[in-house]
Each structure stands twice: as structure tokens, then as C-alpha cells.
Write a protein that holds these residues in place. Structure first.
Motif, PDB file in Angstrom:
ATOM      1  N   LYS A  32       0.856  -1.189   0.000  1.00 27.02           N
ATOM      2  CA  LYS A  32       0.000   0.000   0.000  1.00 27.02           C
ATOM      3  C   LYS A  32       0.893   1.240   0.000  1.00 27.02           C
ATOM      4  O   LYS A  32       1.152   1.855   1.026  1.00 27.02           O
ATOM      5  CB  LYS A  32      -0.918   0.007   1.222  1.00 27.02           C
ATOM      6  CG  LYS A  32      -1.752  -1.235   1.381  1.00 27.02           C
ATOM      7  CD  LYS A  32      -2.774  -1.347   0.280  1.00 27.02           C
ATOM      8  CE  LYS A  32      -3.703  -2.528   0.573  1.00 27.02           C
ATOM      9  NZ  LYS A  32      -4.456  -2.912  -0.584  1.00 27.02           N
ATOM     10  N   ASP A  35       0.092   4.561   1.915  1.00 31.82           N
ATOM     11  CA  ASP A  35      -0.051   4.582   3.372  1.00 31.82           C
ATOM     12  C   ASP A  35       1.185   5.236   3.993  1.00 31.82           C
ATOM     13  O   ASP A  35       2.286   5.126   3.446  1.00 31.82           O
ATOM     14  CB  ASP A  35      -0.222   3.162   3.922  1.00 31.82           C
ATOM     15  CG  ASP A  35      -1.623   2.604   3.680  1.00 31.82           C
ATOM     16  OD1 ASP A  35      -2.491   3.358   3.185  1.00 31.82           O
ATOM     17  OD2 ASP A  35      -1.830   1.419   3.984  1.00 31.82           O
ATOM     18  N   ARG A  96      -4.213   6.677  -9.508  1.00 28.49           N
ATOM     19  CA  ARG A  96      -5.125   6.508  -8.367  1.00 28.49           C
ATOM     20  C   ARG A  96      -6.528   6.159  -8.865  1.00 28.49           C
ATOM     21  O   ARG A  96      -7.203   5.298  -8.306  1.00 28.49           O
ATOM     22  CB  ARG A  96      -5.151   7.775  -7.518  1.00 28.49           C
ATOM     23  CG  ARG A  96      -6.003   7.620  -6.257  1.00 28.49           C
ATOM     24  CD  ARG A  96      -5.933   8.839  -5.372  1.00 28.49           C
ATOM     25  NE  ARG A  96      -4.631   8.913  -4.737  1.00 28.49           N
ATOM     26  CZ  ARG A  96      -3.876  10.008  -4.672  1.00 28.49           C
ATOM     27  NH1 ARG A  96      -4.291  11.135  -5.190  1.00 28.49           N
ATOM     28  NH2 ARG A  96      -2.709   9.980  -4.077  1.00 28.49           N
ATOM     29  N   GLN A  97      -6.973   6.812  -9.929  1.00 29.97           N
ATOM     30  CA  GLN A  97      -8.292   6.517 -10.486  1.00 29.97           C
ATOM     31  C   GLN A  97      -8.336   5.088 -11.023  1.00 29.97           C
ATOM     32  O   GLN A  97      -9.334   4.396 -10.872  1.00 29.97           O
ATOM     33  CB  GLN A  97      -8.641   7.504 -11.598  1.00 29.97           C
ATOM     34  CG  GLN A  97      -8.948   8.895 -11.099  1.00 29.97           C
ATOM     35  CD  GLN A  97      -9.123   9.897 -12.226  1.00 29.97           C
ATOM     36  OE1 GLN A  97      -9.018   9.568 -13.402  1.00 29.97           O
ATOM     37  NE2 GLN A  97      -9.369  11.142 -11.861  1.00 29.97           N
ATOM     38  N   GLY A 100      -7.673   2.644  -7.662  1.00 30.78           N
ATOM     39  CA  GLY A 100      -8.564   2.772  -6.519  1.00 30.78           C
ATOM     40  C   GLY A 100      -7.791   2.704  -5.210  1.00 30.78           C
ATOM     41  O   GLY A 100      -6.687   3.233  -5.109  1.00 30.78           O
ATOM     42  N   ASP A 101      -8.349   2.004  -4.232  1.00 31.43           N
ATOM     43  CA  ASP A 101      -7.714   1.961  -2.925  1.00 31.43           C
ATOM     44  C   ASP A 101      -6.617   0.898  -2.798  1.00 31.43           C
ATOM     45  O   ASP A 101      -6.068   0.698  -1.742  1.00 31.43           O
ATOM     46  CB  ASP A 101      -8.770   1.761  -1.821  1.00 31.43           C
ATOM     47  CG  ASP A 101      -9.481   0.422  -1.932  1.00 31.43           C
ATOM     48  OD1 ASP A 101      -9.273  -0.291  -2.943  1.00 31.43           O
ATOM     49  OD2 ASP A 101     -10.237   0.099  -1.011  1.00 31.43           O
ATOM     50  N   ARG A 102      -6.297   0.219  -3.894  1.00 31.55           N
ATOM     51  CA  ARG A 102      -5.245  -0.799  -3.845  1.00 31.55           C
ATOM     52  C   ARG A 102      -3.882  -0.204  -3.540  1.00 31.55           C
ATOM     53  O   ARG A 102      -2.969  -0.899  -3.135  1.00 31.55           O
ATOM     54  CB  ARG A 102      -5.188  -1.599  -5.146  1.00 31.55           C
ATOM     55  CG  ARG A 102      -6.411  -2.509  -5.290  1.00 31.55           C
ATOM     56  CD  ARG A 102      -6.316  -3.343  -6.507  1.00 31.55           C
ATOM     57  NE  ARG A 102      -6.626  -2.514  -7.660  1.00 31.55           N
ATOM     58  CZ  ARG A 102      -6.549  -2.910  -8.907  1.00 31.55           C
ATOM     59  NH1 ARG A 102      -6.152  -4.118  -9.199  1.00 31.55           N
ATOM     60  NH2 ARG A 102      -6.863  -2.096  -9.907  1.00 31.55           N
ATOM     61  N   GLY A 104      -3.560   2.132  -1.230  1.00 29.68           N
ATOM     62  CA  GLY A 104      -3.629   2.586   0.151  1.00 29.68           C
ATOM     63  C   GLY A 104      -3.874   4.081   0.216  1.00 29.68           C
ATOM     64  O   GLY A 104      -4.337   4.698  -0.728  1.00 29.68           O
ATOM     65  N   GLY A 105      -3.577   4.652   1.354  1.00 29.08           N
ATOM     66  CA  GLY A 105      -3.700   6.094   1.518  1.00 29.08           C
ATOM     67  C   GLY A 105      -5.066   6.582   1.927  1.00 29.08           C
ATOM     68  O   GLY A 105      -5.211   7.728   2.330  1.00 29.08           O
ATOM     69  N   GLY A 106      -6.077   5.757   1.838  1.00 31.62           N
ATOM     70  CA  GLY A 106      -7.419   6.205   2.232  1.00 31.62           C
ATOM     71  C   GLY A 106      -7.869   7.387   1.412  1.00 31.62           C
ATOM     72  O   GLY A 106      -7.478   7.550   0.268  1.00 31.62           O
ATOM     73  N   THR A 107      -8.639   8.249   2.009  1.00 29.20           N
ATOM     74  CA  THR A 107      -9.132   9.439   1.314  1.00 29.20           C
ATOM     75  C   THR A 107      -8.194  10.592   1.551  1.00 29.20           C
ATOM     76  O   THR A 107      -7.573  10.706   2.597  1.00 29.20           O
ATOM     77  CB  THR A 107     -10.551   9.817   1.785  1.00 29.20           C
ATOM     78  OG1 THR A 107     -10.500  10.051   3.189  1.00 29.20           O
ATOM     79  CG2 THR A 107     -11.537   8.720   1.464  1.00 29.20           C
ATOM     80  N   THR A 108      -8.075  11.447   0.564  1.00 30.16           N
ATOM     81  CA  THR A 108      -7.244  12.640   0.690  1.00 30.16           C
ATOM     82  C   THR A 108      -8.120  13.864   0.686  1.00 30.16           C
ATOM     83  O   THR A 108      -9.206  13.872   0.137  1.00 30.16           O
ATOM     84  CB  THR A 108      -6.231  12.726  -0.476  1.00 30.16           C
ATOM     85  OG1 THR A 108      -6.949  12.745  -1.702  1.00 30.16           O
ATOM     86  CG2 THR A 108      -5.252  11.572  -0.437  1.00 30.16           C
TER      87      THR A 108
END
Length: 109
Positions: A32, A35, A96-97, A100-102, A104-108
Motif C-alpha cells: 500500500k 499509506d 489513483r483513479q 482505486g484503494d489498492r 492505500g492512503g485512504g481518502t485525501t
């Protein structure tokens, strides 16, 4: 002006290629990257951030991350910091688009 446009196209392609390879290797290792502390861990050769053990892919991920930082520094010299940051940001957002969440980092914010 034409030379600067040609430089921008060249750097865009090169940075895009490196970032795609980074994402590919990170996916193989289930790392990730976005993260907190993960990129630093990879650069320090700490594979504890891997969800899947794959020493070859992890080494390539680390090598590509180091190359990415070198390329960014060289792009700063050639294109300028603002242009480089915009270019890298656009490529990062595209990845990122796509991922997706693969990453990591969650929402910004």
C-alpha cells in the motif's frame, strides 16, 4: 517553445512508464504505497510492508522508486519545479483513479 513542449512530452512518457511499473510491482507485492511510511520502508529495503512475499518484485519496486525520485529531480532541473509537480500530480491522479484503494492512503483532502 517547441523544445520545451518536446521535453514535456518526453518527460511525461518516461515518468508515466516508471510510475506504472511502480504500481505494477506494488500490486504484485500487495504494498500500500500511499499509506504513511510505506515508501520510506520500501526505500530502506524493509519488506515487512508486503502483503505477499515476492523478493524479485520487491527489489524491482524498490529500484523503480529510487529511479522515480532521480527522474523527478532531473525533471525539476529541465522543466522546472512547478511544471514537474503538475506533471507528476496528473500522472499520480490517473493511477489513483485506475487502481482505486489498492495503493492505500485512504481518502485525501
Amino acid at each position: 517553445m517547441n523544445e520545451k513542449l518536446d521535453d514535456l512530452k518526453t518527460w511525461t512518457q518516461q515518468i508515466d512508464d516508471v510510475m506504472h511499473e511502480i504500481v505494477r510491482e506494488a500490486a504484485i507485492c500487495d504494498v500500500k504505497l500511499l499509506d504513511p511510511g510505506v515508501i520510506e520502508a520500501v526505500l530502506q529495503n524493509n519488506d515487512s510492508v508486503c502483503g505477499h512475499e515476492n523478493p524479485r518484485a520487491f527489489k524491482k519496486l524498490r529500484d523503480m522508486l529510487m529511479l522515480g525520485f532521480i527522474m523527478r529531480d532531473k525533471a525539476y532541473e529541465k522543466l522546472g519545479p512547478l511544471e514537474t509537480d503538475e506533471l507528476v500530480g496528473a500522472i499520480r491522479e490517473k493511477l489513483r483513479q485506475r487502481m482505486g484503494d489498492r495503493l492505500g492512503g485512504g481518502t485525501t483532502t
